[in-house]
Every structure is written in structure tokens, then in C-alpha cells.
Motif scaffolding. Structure first.
Motif, PDB file in Angstrom:
ATOM      1  N   THR A 188       0.855  -1.184   0.000  1.00 16.27           N
ATOM      2  CA  THR A 188       0.000   0.000   0.000  1.00 16.27           C
ATOM      3  C   THR A 188       0.885   1.227   0.000  1.00 16.27           C
ATOM      4  O   THR A 188       1.725   1.394   0.889  1.00 16.27           O
ATOM      5  CB  THR A 188      -0.924   0.028   1.227  1.00 16.27           C
ATOM      6  OG1 THR A 188      -1.772  -1.121   1.209  1.00 16.27           O
ATOM      7  CG2 THR A 188      -1.791   1.283   1.225  1.00 16.27           C
ATOM      8  N   LEU A 189       0.697   2.096  -0.993  1.00 16.93           N
ATOM      9  CA  LEU A 189       1.533   3.274  -1.156  1.00 16.93           C
ATOM     10  C   LEU A 189       0.817   4.495  -0.575  1.00 16.93           C
ATOM     11  O   LEU A 189      -0.278   4.847  -0.999  1.00 16.93           O
ATOM     12  CB  LEU A 189       1.854   3.480  -2.639  1.00 16.93           C
ATOM     13  CG  LEU A 189       2.862   4.571  -3.002  1.00 16.93           C
ATOM     14  CD1 LEU A 189       3.584   4.197  -4.297  1.00 16.93           C
ATOM     15  CD2 LEU A 189       2.198   5.926  -3.183  1.00 16.93           C
ATOM     16  N   ILE A 190       1.462   5.090   0.435  1.00 21.37           N
ATOM     17  CA  ILE A 190       0.968   6.321   1.056  1.00 21.37           C
ATOM     18  C   ILE A 190       1.885   7.444   0.579  1.00 21.37           C
ATOM     19  O   ILE A 190       2.950   7.676   1.150  1.00 21.37           O
ATOM     20  CB  ILE A 190       0.991   6.212   2.598  1.00 21.37           C
ATOM     21  CG1 ILE A 190       0.306   4.931   3.070  1.00 21.37           C
ATOM     22  CG2 ILE A 190       0.377   7.453   3.227  1.00 21.37           C
ATOM     23  CD1 ILE A 190      -1.166   4.841   2.735  1.00 21.37           C
ATOM     24  N   GLY A 191       1.498   8.087  -0.498  1.00 23.22           N
ATOM     25  CA  GLY A 191       2.384   9.048  -1.136  1.00 23.22           C
ATOM     26  C   GLY A 191       1.996  10.490  -0.882  1.00 23.22           C
ATOM     27  O   GLY A 191       1.099  10.803  -0.091  1.00 23.22           O
ATOM     28  N   LEU A 192       2.677  11.390  -1.580  1.00 24.39           N
ATOM     29  CA  LEU A 192       2.396  12.815  -1.456  1.00 24.39           C
ATOM     30  C   LEU A 192       0.970  13.145  -1.874  1.00 24.39           C
ATOM     31  O   LEU A 192       0.437  14.190  -1.486  1.00 24.39           O
ATOM     32  CB  LEU A 192       3.377  13.623  -2.305  1.00 24.39           C
ATOM     33  CG  LEU A 192       4.865  13.492  -1.952  1.00 24.39           C
ATOM     34  CD1 LEU A 192       5.696  14.359  -2.894  1.00 24.39           C
ATOM     35  CD2 LEU A 192       5.138  13.866  -0.504  1.00 24.39           C
ATOM     36  N   ASP A 193       0.341  12.239  -2.628  1.00 25.25           N
ATOM     37  CA  ASP A 193      -1.053  12.411  -3.031  1.00 25.25           C
ATOM     38  C   ASP A 193      -1.952  12.636  -1.811  1.00 25.25           C
ATOM     39  O   ASP A 193      -2.939  13.363  -1.889  1.00 25.25           O
ATOM     40  CB  ASP A 193      -1.535  11.159  -3.780  1.00 25.25           C
ATOM     41  CG  ASP A 193      -0.550  10.678  -4.815  1.00 25.25           C
ATOM     42  OD1 ASP A 193      -0.717  11.031  -5.990  1.00 25.25           O
ATOM     43  OD2 ASP A 193       0.403   9.958  -4.442  1.00 25.25           O
ATOM     44  N   VAL A 194      -1.604  12.004  -0.690  1.00 27.01           N
ATOM     45  CA  VAL A 194      -2.415  12.145   0.530  1.00 27.01           C
ATOM     46  C   VAL A 194      -1.655  12.810   1.675  1.00 27.01           C
ATOM     47  O   VAL A 194      -2.251  13.539   2.470  1.00 27.01           O
ATOM     48  CB  VAL A 194      -2.970  10.777   1.000  1.00 27.01           C
ATOM     49  CG1 VAL A 194      -4.106  10.334   0.098  1.00 27.01           C
ATOM     50  CG2 VAL A 194      -1.881   9.713   1.075  1.00 27.01           C
ATOM     51  N   VAL A 288      -2.829   2.225  -4.092  1.00 27.90           N
ATOM     52  CA  VAL A 288      -2.365   3.608  -3.994  1.00 27.90           C
ATOM     53  C   VAL A 288      -3.410   4.444  -3.262  1.00 27.90           C
ATOM     54  O   VAL A 288      -4.574   4.498  -3.673  1.00 27.90           O
ATOM     55  CB  VAL A 288      -2.093   4.204  -5.387  1.00 27.90           C
ATOM     56  CG1 VAL A 288      -1.642   5.655  -5.270  1.00 27.90           C
ATOM     57  CG2 VAL A 288      -1.048   3.369  -6.124  1.00 27.90           C
ATOM     58  N   ALA A 289      -3.000   5.080  -2.173  1.00 28.40           N
ATOM     59  CA  ALA A 289      -3.902   5.956  -1.430  1.00 28.40           C
ATOM     60  C   ALA A 289      -4.098   7.249  -2.202  1.00 28.40           C
ATOM     61  O   ALA A 289      -3.127   7.933  -2.534  1.00 28.40           O
ATOM     62  CB  ALA A 289      -3.341   6.235  -0.047  1.00 28.40           C
ATOM     63  N   LEU A 290      -5.363   7.595  -2.466  1.00 28.04           N
ATOM     64  CA  LEU A 290      -5.675   8.798  -3.232  1.00 28.04           C
ATOM     65  C   LEU A 290      -6.518   9.800  -2.453  1.00 28.04           C
ATOM     66  O   LEU A 290      -6.585  10.968  -2.815  1.00 28.04           O
ATOM     67  CB  LEU A 290      -6.390   8.420  -4.535  1.00 28.04           C
ATOM     68  CG  LEU A 290      -5.564   7.582  -5.517  1.00 28.04           C
ATOM     69  CD1 LEU A 290      -6.413   7.180  -6.711  1.00 28.04           C
ATOM     70  CD2 LEU A 290      -4.321   8.328  -5.964  1.00 28.04           C
TER      71      LEU A 290
END
Length: 307
Positions: A188-194, A288-290
Motif C-alpha cells: 500500500t503506497l501512502i504518497g504525497l497524493d495524501v 495507492v492511497a488517493l
């Protein structure tokens, strides 16, 4: 049910916040912490981690150092002193831990722990992927034995923070990130998007100053440095993002974020080095966390951070 976790860090102000958050979350059992380079050098990250654990009364949590080179053997990029200070934690001095890092390297600890707890371990990585990539490269079977990898990294639908294209953790070892994302591990990717939506404000830091405990004073000092850096680097945010702590929040309460299954690849050279390129795919390799419930998360973090 308590979740068995390994934290993989480059401690780092927001790493320090995340480690503290994890230590104060009874849903999580911290099996050990592995360190790598990025915000600071790997040795400094290990010392910062040990000192913070000492301040937290968690000297029983072992710390393991990773390699000082990227997966391909190249030297790593320079530490991010402009945003984390010369010592990685906002130039705050913490009491020295009497402990030293464990003898075995980080990737071997990952392998042995996943083997000891098959299908139970969640690896939360808030740094580059060199430790995880080395572990999977040495023992490919563990990719199917890791319960989940929750990673702070990437910028699939937004711009980067170290270049126009790339987020720093992915950029710092893009080949390692591409390797782990293609390894078959549940991710699970917790990116700059969130994470850019999760802001710590000055009022919260002021309450830590008023608290006056050694932990509160240390974290307040770190975050005051962090906030001043963000005022210069990304003034539009009006606060400092809780990048790494959000991974802990998601480990405790996955519903804090909405995700989409995507096929994600990492650009490993050229001007776009470190860019995370994602396309929706129900059979994709990464969740991907959006979207994030930022208000709920920040309140949860603030309520737990001082224990």
C-alpha cells in the motif's frame, strides 16, 4: 488483534514522530526498527532512533543498521539537512541511549523475522527501499510471507518534493523501489497524493511546549525546525505535513485512506528518475492511497503522540 510490525526509517523528523506514534499505539507490536540513509546518514539515523527509543522508555526495541549504498552499489544522495537539520532531527539533542545497533544487518533481520512470523509481519517503510529490496533479493520467498508493506513514498497523481517528478524516498534508491514493487509483495503506497493534506499546525506544537515533558520538548523542538523549513520550501501548505506518521495511522486504521489498485512502475534513470507512474488496474501490483480523512487522522495522531 495486535499487528506485528517492523519500521524501516531514515530518522528524520517525521520518522521520529512516526516512531513515537507507533510506540504509543497498542494495536501495534514493534518487533524492531531498521535504518537506512536519506534524511540523514544511516549511522546517524540509527543513533537518532536509539536515542528516541531511550526517551520513550523503549530500550527493549532492537535497532538494525542497513547498508550505506543504494541497491546497485552506488553511494547515496546527500542528507536533507535543509529540512531535517544537520543531525536529522532539527538539531535537537536527545539524551544518549546506552544501547548500540544490533550486530546483524537490517535486511537479514527482516528475513529472519518474516520467517519467524510468516504472514503476520507488516513492514512500514518511511525511507528508501534498499533494506527491503536486499531482503527480498536474498530470500525471494519472503515476498509472499510478508503480510503487507505500507510505504511512505511516491507521487502518482501529484508533483514530487525532491524534483518536479519524484518524491524523496523513492528517488533516493529508485532501483530498489522498482524492484520491491515488482516483487509480488502486498503493498500500500501512502504518497504525497495524501500526505500533503495532513498538516500539523503551530497550535499543536505549542501544546507540546506547554506540556514540558522531555519527550514533548524534544518533539516540539524538532517540529519547530521542520515548520520553519516548510515555511521556506512549501509556504502554500501553511504547516508541516505528517508524511511518515500517516503510515502508522493507516496501519492502525486502514479506513483513514481510500485506495485504488494500480499498476505502478518507478522510473530509474534520466530527468524523471524516481517518478512513480501508475495506471488503474484491478490486478495491479500496488494499492495507492488517493484520498485521506485528514481531520480524523491528525486528531488521532495528536491524541496519541505524547502517550
Amino acid at each position: 488483534m495486535t499487528k506485528q510490525i517492523i519500521l524501516d526509517v531514515d530518522t528524520g523528523i517525521d520518522d521520529a514522530l512516526a516512531i513515537t506514534y507507533a510506540a504509543h499505539s497498542p494495536e501495534l507490536n514493534l518487533l524492531g526498527i531498521t535504518t537506512t540513509f536519506g534524511n540523514t546518514y544511516v549511522d546517524v539515523a540509527a543513533r537518532n532512533t536509539l536515542n528516541l527509543l531511550h526517551l520513550l522508555g523503549k530500550d527493549d526495541v532492537p535497532v538494525y543498521k542497513g547498508m550505506s549504498q543504494m541497491l546497485n552499489g552506488d553511494d547515496h544522495h546527500q542528507p536533507a539537512t535543509w529540512i531535517h537539520g544537520e543531525n536529522g532531527v532539527g538539531n535537537v539533542d536527545m539524551p544518549e541511549s546506552p544501547k548500540q545497533p544490533e550486530a546483524i544487518p537490517a535486511h537479514e533481520f527482516i528475513i529472519s523475522t518474516v520467517r519467524e512470523y510468516p504472514n503476520e509481519v507488516t513492514i512500514i517503510t518511511m525511507a528508501n527501499h534498499s533494506n527491503l529490496a536486499r531482503a527480498i533479493k536474498q530470500d525471494p520467498e519472503i515476498a509472499s510471507l510478508i503480510d503487507e508493506v505500507i510505504l511512505m513514498g511516491g507521487a502518482v497523481t501529484t508533483e514530487g518534493n525532491i524534483t518536479a517528478h519524484a518524491e524523496a524516498n523513492i528517488y533516493n534508491d529508485s532501483e530498489a523501489a522498482q524492484f520491491t514493487m515488482q516483487s509480488g509483495v502486498s503493498m500500500t503506497l501512502i504518497g504525497l497524493d495524501v500526505t500533503r493534506k495532513t498538516l500539523l499546525d503551530k497550535a499543536t506544537i505549542d501544546t507540546w511546549v506547554e506540556n514540558g515533558s522531555p519527550l514533548a520538548e524534544a518533539l516540539a523542538g524538532m517540529c519547530q525546525f521542520y515548520m520553519e523549513a516548510y515555511e521556506k520550501e512549501e509556504p502554500i501548505l501553511k504547516g508541516c505535513p505528517l508524511h511518515d506518521p500517516l503510515t502508522i495511522g493507516v496501519a492502525v486504521e486502514p479506513s483513514l485512506v481510500e485506495t485504488k489498485q494500480m499498476n505502478v512502475n518507478v522510473v530509474t534513470d534520466g530527468e524523471a528518475n524516481g517518478q512513480t507512474v501508475g495506471t488503474e488496474d484491478e490486478n495491479g501490483n500496488v494499492k495507492v492511497a488517493l484520498e485521506v480523512d485528514a481531520e480524523k487522522f491528525v486528531a488521532h495522531f495528536a491524541n496519541r503522540i505524547l502517550g
